[in-house]
Design a protein around this motif. Structure first.
Motif, PDB file in Angstrom:
ATOM      1  N   LYS A 206     -54.010  13.839  11.265  1.00  0.00           N
ATOM      2  CA  LYS A 206     -52.948  12.978  11.136  1.00  0.00           C
ATOM      3  C   LYS A 206     -51.952  13.131  12.497  1.00  0.00           C
ATOM      4  O   LYS A 206     -52.299  12.876  13.206  1.00  0.00           O
ATOM      5  N   LYS A 210     -43.715  12.774   9.235  1.00  0.00           N
ATOM      6  CA  LYS A 210     -43.861  12.099   8.922  1.00  0.00           C
ATOM      7  C   LYS A 210     -43.772  10.894   8.708  1.00  0.00           C
ATOM      8  O   LYS A 210     -43.014  10.104   9.093  1.00  0.00           O
ATOM      9  N   GLN A 236     -52.351  13.057   0.898  1.00  0.00           N
ATOM     10  CA  GLN A 236     -51.978  14.235  -0.334  1.00  0.00           C
ATOM     11  C   GLN A 236     -52.995  15.449   0.031  1.00  0.00           C
ATOM     12  O   GLN A 236     -52.939  16.434   0.159  1.00  0.00           O
ATOM     13  N   GLN A 240     -51.320  15.299   5.285  1.00  0.00           N
ATOM     14  CA  GLN A 240     -50.490  14.843   5.283  1.00  0.00           C
ATOM     15  C   GLN A 240     -49.199  14.735   5.024  1.00  0.00           C
ATOM     16  O   GLN A 240     -48.347  13.805   3.911  1.00  0.00           O
ATOM     17  N   GLU A 241     -47.965  14.775   6.100  1.00  0.00           N
ATOM     18  CA  GLU A 241     -46.831  14.941   4.993  1.00  0.00           C
ATOM     19  C   GLU A 241     -45.678  13.094   5.351  1.00  0.00           C
ATOM     20  O   GLU A 241     -46.330  12.326   6.104  1.00  0.00           O
ATOM     21  N   GLU A 243     -44.140   9.417   3.218  1.00  0.00           N
ATOM     22  CA  GLU A 243     -43.027   9.495   2.058  1.00  0.00           C
ATOM     23  C   GLU A 243     -43.434   7.807   1.622  1.00  0.00           C
ATOM     24  O   GLU A 243     -43.588   6.611   2.520  1.00  0.00           O
TER      25      GLU A 243
END
Length: 273
Positions: A206, A210, A236, A240-241, A243
């Motif tokens: 990770k 983000k 997910q 892991q953050e 976008e």
């Protein structure tokens, strides 16, 4: 380092350079934009298939946004040049212009195609030692988006932020990736996962920041090669953050990249400043 060209840009300078690489044992080229201000950080841009050090710096329109955030960028070539290895120049998606940002292990390629070492060691040292910039992040497009995700996940201590446009997120199961991995790493698929962002996330890797991704929905490679949803599912599950922005009507080109470049520069600035 040898400076090849210099152009005044947004009060700073867009420049082109060459240097000898310890990793590839060849001359390598890169471009830079350096603002006319105290530089707060450096973004490494990794380009896609067939590109050189010139594509991003001339097409992406990043200089204005970088200057506003007091950031520099460095954009290296996509492979070693000047070699004549077996099969190196036969196709656009393997060999010259298609280094895939990994350390090759197959005969011939293992001697020079060390793009992982080149980015993480040689180029990183150029940034910190020659340009005297300590905060570094990484982003890229397509094959370079793959490289940014993989090198960012593998080296969170070196790269403070990671983002990508249209990345190849699961190369172990995409035609581009399978061809490259077979050629550079051999047919032992256990070696492939180290250079696959989806597999790295599934193994527990990770990044503390983000991860930002933009993907055009009119991209001709979206469904077959890029496999964006694989990254979403793996991130997910890994916690892991991230976008992921799916952008209606946009394709795989630098017209798409330039549209959202300001968003990516602002994303990196949050972590570099």
């Amino acid at each position: 380092m040898k400076q090849l060209k210099s152009h005044k840009t947004f009060e700073g300078k867009t420049e082109f350079w060459s240097h000898e690489s310890a990793a590839t044992k060849t001359e390598m080229k890169f471009s830079t934009f350096i603002p006319n201000s105290e530089v707060k950080g450096c973004l490494i841009w990794l380009s896609g298939l067939t590109c050189t050090e010139e594509n991003f710096i001339t097409k992406a329109g990043a200089q204005k946004f970088l200057a506003e955030k007091n950031l520099m960028v460095i954009a290296p070539d996509t492979s070693p040049r000047g070699l004549n290895l077996h099969g190196e120049h036969d196709s656009y998606d393997f060999g010259s212009g298609a280094g895939f940002y990994l350390n090759a292990t197959t005969p011939g390629y293992a001697d020079h195609y060390k793009m992982d070492d080149y980015i993480v060691n040689d180029l990183y040292n150029v940034i910190t030692n020659e340009f005297k910039v300590k905060n570094v992040s990484i982003f890229g497009h397509s094959m370079g988006g793959h490289g940014a995700l993989v090198l960012g996940l593998r080296n969170p201590d070196k790269f403070k932020a990671v983002s990508a446009f249209s990345p190849i997120v699961h190369p172990s199961v995409s035609p581009w990736g399978m061809k490259a991995f077979n050629g550079y790493l051999g047919n032992d698929k256990s070696a492939w996962s180290a250079y696959d962002a989806t597999e790295l996330l599934m193994s527990g890797k990770k990044h503390p920041a983000k991860i930002l991704v933009h993907q055009g929905l009119q991209d001709e490679f979206f469904a077959k090669e890029l496999l964006t949803e694989h990254l979403r599912e793996a991130a997910q599950k890994a916690g892991q953050e991230f976008e992921i922005n799916l952008c209606e009507g946009y394709d795989h080109s630098y017209y798409f990249i330039s549209t959202f470049m300001e968003v990516h520069v602002a994303h990196h600035a949050k972590y570099l400043n």
